[in-house]
Design an enzyme around this catalytic site. Structure first.
Site, mmCIF file in Angstrom:
data_model
loop_
_atom_site.group_PDB
_atom_site.id
_atom_site.type_symbol
_atom_site.label_atom_id
_atom_site.label_comp_id
_atom_site.label_asym_id
_atom_site.label_seq_id
_atom_site.Cartn_x
_atom_site.Cartn_y
_atom_site.Cartn_z
ATOM 1 C CB SER A 128 4.841 -13.874 -30.758
ATOM 2 O OG SER A 128 5.783 -14.741 -31.328
ATOM 3 C CG HIS B 258 -2.099 -26.524 -24.899
ATOM 4 N ND1 HIS B 258 -1.076 -25.652 -25.202
ATOM 5 C CD2 HIS B 258 -2.730 -26.789 -26.078
ATOM 6 C CE1 HIS B 258 -1.095 -25.396 -26.513
ATOM 7 N NE2 HIS B 258 -2.087 -26.077 -27.057
ATOM 8 C CG LEU C 288 2.694 -12.512 -8.659
ATOM 9 C CD1 LEU C 288 4.009 -11.927 -9.136
ATOM 10 C CD2 LEU C 288 2.649 -14.013 -8.947
ATOM 11 C CG ASP D 42 6.292 -20.990 -28.263
ATOM 12 O OD1 ASP D 42 5.296 -21.688 -28.548
ATOM 13 O OD2 ASP D 42 7.092 -20.592 -29.119
ATOM 14 C CB SER E 152 -1.693 -14.553 -29.289
ATOM 15 O OG SER E 152 -1.883 -15.425 -30.394
ATOM 16 C CD GLU F 21 18.791 -6.577 -20.385
ATOM 17 O OE1 GLU F 21 19.378 -7.418 -21.081
ATOM 18 O OE2 GLU F 21 19.038 -5.356 -20.433
ATOM 19 N NE ARG G 49 8.519 -17.484 -28.442
ATOM 20 C CZ ARG G 49 7.698 -17.077 -29.378
ATOM 21 N NH1 ARG G 49 7.704 -15.816 -29.741
ATOM 22 N NH2 ARG G 49 6.862 -17.907 -29.952
ATOM 23 N NE ARG H 295 7.900 -16.475 -33.962
ATOM 24 C CZ ARG H 295 8.404 -17.641 -34.373
ATOM 25 N NH1 ARG H 295 9.570 -17.668 -34.992
ATOM 26 N NH2 ARG H 295 7.745 -18.760 -34.191
ATOM 27 C CG ASN I 288 2.346 -25.478 -23.938
ATOM 28 O OD1 ASN I 288 3.407 -25.374 -23.345
ATOM 29 N ND2 ASN I 288 1.275 -24.773 -23.624
ATOM 30 C CD1 TRP J 26 -8.874 -15.230 -31.609
ATOM 31 C CD2 TRP J 26 -10.150 -16.889 -30.826
ATOM 32 N NE1 TRP J 26 -9.394 -14.824 -30.402
ATOM 33 C CE2 TRP J 26 -10.187 -15.821 -29.913
ATOM 34 C CE3 TRP J 26 -10.886 -18.054 -30.542
ATOM 35 C CZ2 TRP J 26 -10.931 -15.875 -28.726
ATOM 36 C CZ3 TRP J 26 -11.628 -18.102 -29.361
ATOM 37 C CH2 TRP J 26 -11.647 -17.021 -28.478
HETATM 38 C C1 FPP Z 1 2.135 -21.964 -26.955
HETATM 39 O O1 FPP Z 1 2.630 -23.262 -27.256
HETATM 40 C C2 FPP Z 1 1.184 -22.046 -25.856
HETATM 41 C C3 FPP Z 1 -0.101 -21.595 -25.905
HETATM 42 C C4 FPP Z 1 -0.695 -20.980 -27.088
HETATM 43 C C5 FPP Z 1 -0.987 -21.753 -24.742
HETATM 44 C C6 FPP Z 1 -0.383 -21.490 -23.404
HETATM 45 C C7 FPP Z 1 -1.337 -21.926 -22.390
HETATM 46 C C8 FPP Z 1 -1.065 -22.625 -21.264
HETATM 47 C C9 FPP Z 1 0.283 -22.947 -20.797
HETATM 48 C C10 FPP Z 1 -2.145 -23.155 -20.395
HETATM 49 C C11 FPP Z 1 -3.350 -22.315 -20.113
HETATM 50 C C12 FPP Z 1 -3.133 -21.123 -19.296
HETATM 51 C C13 FPP Z 1 -3.708 -20.834 -18.107
HETATM 52 C C14 FPP Z 1 -3.718 -19.431 -17.657
HETATM 53 C C15 FPP Z 1 -4.286 -21.835 -17.202
HETATM 54 P P1 FPP Z 1 2.335 -23.856 -28.695
HETATM 55 O O2 FPP Z 1 1.069 -24.633 -28.618
HETATM 56 O O3 FPP Z 1 2.340 -22.759 -29.700
HETATM 57 O O4 FPP Z 1 3.538 -24.817 -28.878
HETATM 58 P P2 FPP Z 1 4.284 -25.130 -30.265
HETATM 59 O O5 FPP Z 1 4.931 -23.843 -30.703
HETATM 60 O O6 FPP Z 1 5.272 -26.166 -29.879
HETATM 61 O O7 FPP Z 1 3.257 -25.619 -31.216
#
Ligand code: FPP
Length: 259
Positions: free
Chosen positions: A215, A56, A150, A39, A84, A226, A207, A213, A41, A88
């Site tokens: 989520s 991302h 892994l 989380d 998740s 943990e 997280r 949370r 990004n 969408w």
């Molecule tokens: C949550 O951050 C992140 C996501 C919904 C996407 C996670 C995906 C990747 C790291 C890359 C793709 C994965 C693979 C398997 C190649 P957010 O966008 O909700 O951040 P924010 O809470 O700051 O808005």
């Protein structure tokens, strides 16, 4: 030039710290299953005046480092929350970039992941994903199916409640058709209907991004995990952070309801 040498110096300092933390990790007390909500990004990108999608992109780099560190340490199972069932609701363009990133990542990295003996599995309702994503994911699963290193679970269009509901429906159908007696429904049996069947439950959930949370992530499986929270945004999550989380976990006293 000065900036260049400062960069070199900082990199060296980071490496030294990383090695110091790694040396403290007790390899006999690793989590058998590590789960991560990647989380932050979007906020990481916004802070830098970049579009959310850039976050991302950098998030994929963080994922690469964490996979590498997990393989190096010998963590048996790693599950990452990549998309998740609620994601969408994001702008169409962001969803599309995320799907493209998954495709791009697998096209570029599958050989390397395979060489590292990683076994890839997707968890979630894959049938709603775009065709090219499904195709790359199926290829990744097939290519790595026999690998013994892994286990990497990528949660895509995943929701914990949806997973539990689906499992409950399957169990109910088996009772209706007489395949199962309701008295035979145990935790072990129910677990065997989840995407993570046959895998240990996560011992540790990480997280980042300062949110506290879970989520809708692995609701059943996280019962005794943990929880480790950090304010760092996912794209900044480094091996150093990773070792810090593992060390924190190793310092916990897990009682499972006992004394
Ligand atoms: C949550 O951050 C992140 C996501 C919904 C996407 C996670 C995906 C990747 C790291 C890359 C793709 C994965 C693979 C398997 C190649 P957010 O966008 O909700 O951040 P924010 O809470 O700051 O808005």
């Amino acid at each position: 030039m000065r900036k260049f040498w400062t960069g070199v110096f900082q990199n060296r300092k980071r490496k030294v710290l990383e090695q110091k933390l790694l040396a403290q990790v007790d390899r006999t007390k690793l989590p058998r299953h590590l789960a991560i909500i990647m989380d932050g990004n979007g906020r990481w990108a916004q802070k830098r005046g970049l579009p959310r999608t850039a976050g991302h992109r950098y998030g994929v780099e963080a994922l690469r480092k964490v996979i590498e560190a997990s393989v190096e340490l010998g963590i048996p199972v790693l599950t990452v929350y990549a998309f998740s069932t609620e994601n969408w609701k994001r702008p169409k363009e962001e969803v599309s970039v995320l799907m493209d990133l998954i495709v791009e990542y697998l096209q570029k990295e599958l050989d390397e992941l395979h060489q590292q003996n990683i076994k890839i599995r997707t968890i979630g309702s894959i049938k709603e994903l775009p065709f090219n994503a499904r195709e790359e994911l199926a290829k990744a699963e097939k290519t790595t199916a026999q690998n013994s290193g892994l286990k990497l679970n990528v949660a895509l269009n995943y929701g914990g409640r949806m997973e539990i509901l689906e499992a409950a429906r399957t169990v109910a159908r088996q009772v209706e058709t007489g395949v199962l007696q309701s008295s035979e429904i145990t935790e072990e049996l129910f677990s065997s209907y989840l995407f993570t069947a046959g895998q240990p439950d996560p011992d540790l959930l990480i997280r980042p991004s300062g949110e506290y949370r879970i989520s809708n992530f692995l609701l059943w499986q996280l019962a005794y995990a943990e929880l480790y929270f950090t304010d760092i945004y996912w794209p900044d999550f480094s091996k150093e952070e990773f070792y810090r989380a593992i060390l924190d976990f190793q310092g916990r006293n897990r009682r499972y309801g006992g004394v």
